[in-house]
Scaffold this active site. Structure first.
Site, PDB file in Angstrom:
ATOM      1  N   ASP A  30     113.379  30.621 102.894  1.00 30.71           N
ATOM      2  CA  ASP A  30     113.395  29.232 102.616  1.00 30.71           C
ATOM      3  C   ASP A  30     114.157  28.636 103.689  1.00 30.71           C
ATOM      4  O   ASP A  30     115.032  29.049 104.156  1.00 30.71           O
ATOM      5  CB  ASP A  30     113.771  29.032 101.297  1.00 30.71           C
ATOM      6  CG  ASP A  30     113.322  27.821 100.535  1.00 30.71           C
ATOM      7  OD1 ASP A  30     112.146  27.675  99.607  1.00 30.71           O
ATOM      8  OD2 ASP A  30     113.663  26.556 101.060  1.00 30.71           O
ATOM      9  N   GLU A 152      97.565  31.258  93.231  1.00 31.49           N
ATOM     10  CA  GLU A 152      98.374  31.841  92.213  1.00 31.49           C
ATOM     11  C   GLU A 152      97.984  31.117  91.001  1.00 31.49           C
ATOM     12  O   GLU A 152      98.028  29.735  91.089  1.00 31.49           O
ATOM     13  CB  GLU A 152      99.965  31.697  92.876  1.00 31.49           C
ATOM     14  CG  GLU A 152     100.682  32.378  91.807  1.00 31.49           C
ATOM     15  CD  GLU A 152     100.314  33.619  91.279  1.00 31.49           C
ATOM     16  OE1 GLU A 152     100.403  34.515  92.244  1.00 31.49           O
ATOM     17  OE2 GLU A 152     100.272  33.875  90.129  1.00 31.49           O
ATOM     18  N   CYS A 264     101.458  20.722  88.936  1.00 26.73           N
ATOM     19  CA  CYS A 264     100.211  21.456  89.176  1.00 26.73           C
ATOM     20  C   CYS A 264      99.104  20.280  88.948  1.00 26.73           C
ATOM     21  O   CYS A 264      98.480  19.692  89.589  1.00 26.73           O
ATOM     22  CB  CYS A 264      99.983  22.628  88.836  1.00 26.73           C
ATOM     23  SG  CYS A 264     101.002  23.695  89.683  1.00 26.73           S
TER      24      CYS A 264
END
Ligand code: NAD
Length: 434
Positions: A30, A152, A264
């Site tokens: 990250d 995913e 999402c």
């Protein structure tokens, strides 16, 4: 096999820890040095059930490492996953800056042939081809590189279980080599006979959006049914049960409430619509699902205004802020949309959430948060249940009512039964039920 995941958020961290559990050698990268330091200390920066012990166990076994050094991780890995965010952009399309930036960075770091770069982030159709182009433009030495798509499907709140026991794994690839490299990572799932769907890149990318679009549509559908139930005197819980027991439909995602939210569905439905428009078509069902979802909070607030004779000056105890239980994620939370509307209308809100209160205080520094539902309800005119945490499912109703100055209970998750709430002395309202 050695793999690297770029982006250590909900998806990158859970996927990385689970791949390590599968026995792979994993580096999670990250750009946020604080986050990587936190993880190296053995602390988990997000709330996700089961993740803590999984990360600790695999880090201790030497299979899971955390780093800010993308180039070193890419150099060592055979398969590299892009797991960065794809938030909604100003034009409501997926904002691809992070994915494109990372693809170029990976390209610059590649120093040997045969690596497979996989998009795990939810990305619009055509992204893998863009990634391929960006890699080619940035690789020095002309090394051959493969791209793949592996969307995913994990859900926050049950992400570890979802990754370890998925309904299916979708892999999009151009070359058999890339498909096989990605497939090999999921070999432990062969034991539980997980279907592996191998497709073209574009198909794999669209599968993810079509899945989320369909689920969002199902939620908007039942919310429309709930509104109809309210007008005609039907009970939406029973309608959903009676409908959902049909095998062709299924009972999941037929729970009405304050609308879908989270990191999402809102952005993915918008991105799917834009994809359809950009391809010269339309997607009327998705457009309608978005429209229905956007109108729900205002409808619920209007009901509160009517019941309370206006919310201005009223004290409301809000139970739940996260977009769903078992997560600290506040992104696009319907609870926050309700909170915004109540505050804008002049109500005083005292909130309570088992894990998301700290995050909410960063967004609303002046938000009063209580440790439990009873403290939140002290002196309140009304209680509004916005997220169905288990803690809010078994409330001591006499104690709650005793703490309040009013008796209104707005159950926007249909957790309680109307007769029981009436017997407890509440002026009770829920979604899609009299
Ligand atoms: P997130 O915001 O939690 O994590 C993204 C991480 O990427 C952050 O930690 C960020 O610092 C890091 N990052 C950004 N640019 C970087 C760079 N250049 N180098 C290294 N790291 C970088 O996002 P998320 O919720 O994990 O979602 C990631 C993707 O997965 C999105 O496309 C999302 O739609 C998709 N997805 C999410 C879920 C979910 O439940 N959250 C489920 C399925 C798919």
């Amino acid at each position: 096999m050695k793999i690297a995941l770029i982006g250590t958020g909900y998806v990158g961290l859970v996927s990385g820890a689970c791949f390590a559990e599968f026995g792979l050698d994993v580096t999670c990268v990250d750009k946020l040095a604080d986050k990587i330091e936190t993880l190296r200390r053995g602390e988990i920066p997000i709330y996700e059930p089961g993740l803590d012990s999984l990360v600790k166990r695999n880090a201790a076994a030497g299979r899971l490492r955390f780093s800010t050094d993308l180039a070193a991780a890419v150099d060592q890995a055979e398969v590299i996953f892009i797991c960065v965010g794809t938030p909604m952009g100003h034009d409501r399309r997926a904002d691809m800056r992070f994915v494109h930036g990372v693809a170029a960075e990976i390209g610059r770091a590649i120093r040997s042939p045969g690596k497979v770069v996989v998009t795990k982030s939810t990305v619009p159709v055509g992204t893998a081809q863009q990634v391929k182009k960006l890699l080619a433009e940035n690789i020095s030495g002309g090394h051959e590189v493969h791209v793949a798509s592996n969307p995913e499907f994990l859900r926050e709140g049950s992400a570890v279980e979802d990754f370890l026991r998925p309904n299916r794994v979708v892999i999009g690839a151009e070359s058999e080599y890339a498909a096989n490299q990605v497939k090999a990572l999921y070999r432990p799932l062969y034991l539980i006979e997980t279907p592996i769907v191998v497709t073209r890149l574009e198909t794999s990318e669209l599968i993810k959006y079509a899945a989320n679009g369909f689920l969002a549509m199902k939620i908007s559908f039942i919310n429309e049914v709930a509104a109809l139930c309210e007008r005609v005197g039907a009970d939406v819980k029973q309608v959903a049960k009676g409908v959902g027991l049909d095998n062709r439909i299924g009972t999941k995602f037929l729970h009405p409430g304050p609308g879908y939210g989270g990191s999402c569905f809102p952005k993915d439905t918008e991105a799917l619509l834009k994809t359809a428009e950009d391809a010269g078509g339309d997607f009327e069902l998705i457009r309608a699902a978005i429209g229905v979802n956007e109108k729900i909070p205002a409808r619920l607030i209007a009901r509160m205004e009517t019941a309370l004779g206006g919310v201005k000056g009223k004290k409301i105890a809000q139970l739940g802020l996260a977009f769903k239980p078992e997560t600290d994620d506040l992104r696009e939370s319907p609870g926050l949309r309700l909170l915004d509307a109540l505050r804008a209308a002049g109500a005083t809100v005292v909130a309570c959430d088992p894990v998301a209160a700290a995050g909410a205080r960063k967004l609303y520094p002046d938000l009063a948060c209580a440790d439990d539902a009873y403290a939140a309800a002290a002196g309140a005119d009304a209680v509004m249940l916005a997220t169905e945490w288990n803690q809010f499912r078994q409330l001591d109703l006499p104690r709650l009512k005793g703490a309040m100055r009013g008796a209104h209970f707005f159950d926007w998750r249909n957790v309680y039964e109307p007769a029981m709430m009436a017997a407890a002395g509440f002026a009770y309202q829920s979604v899609g039920r009299r």
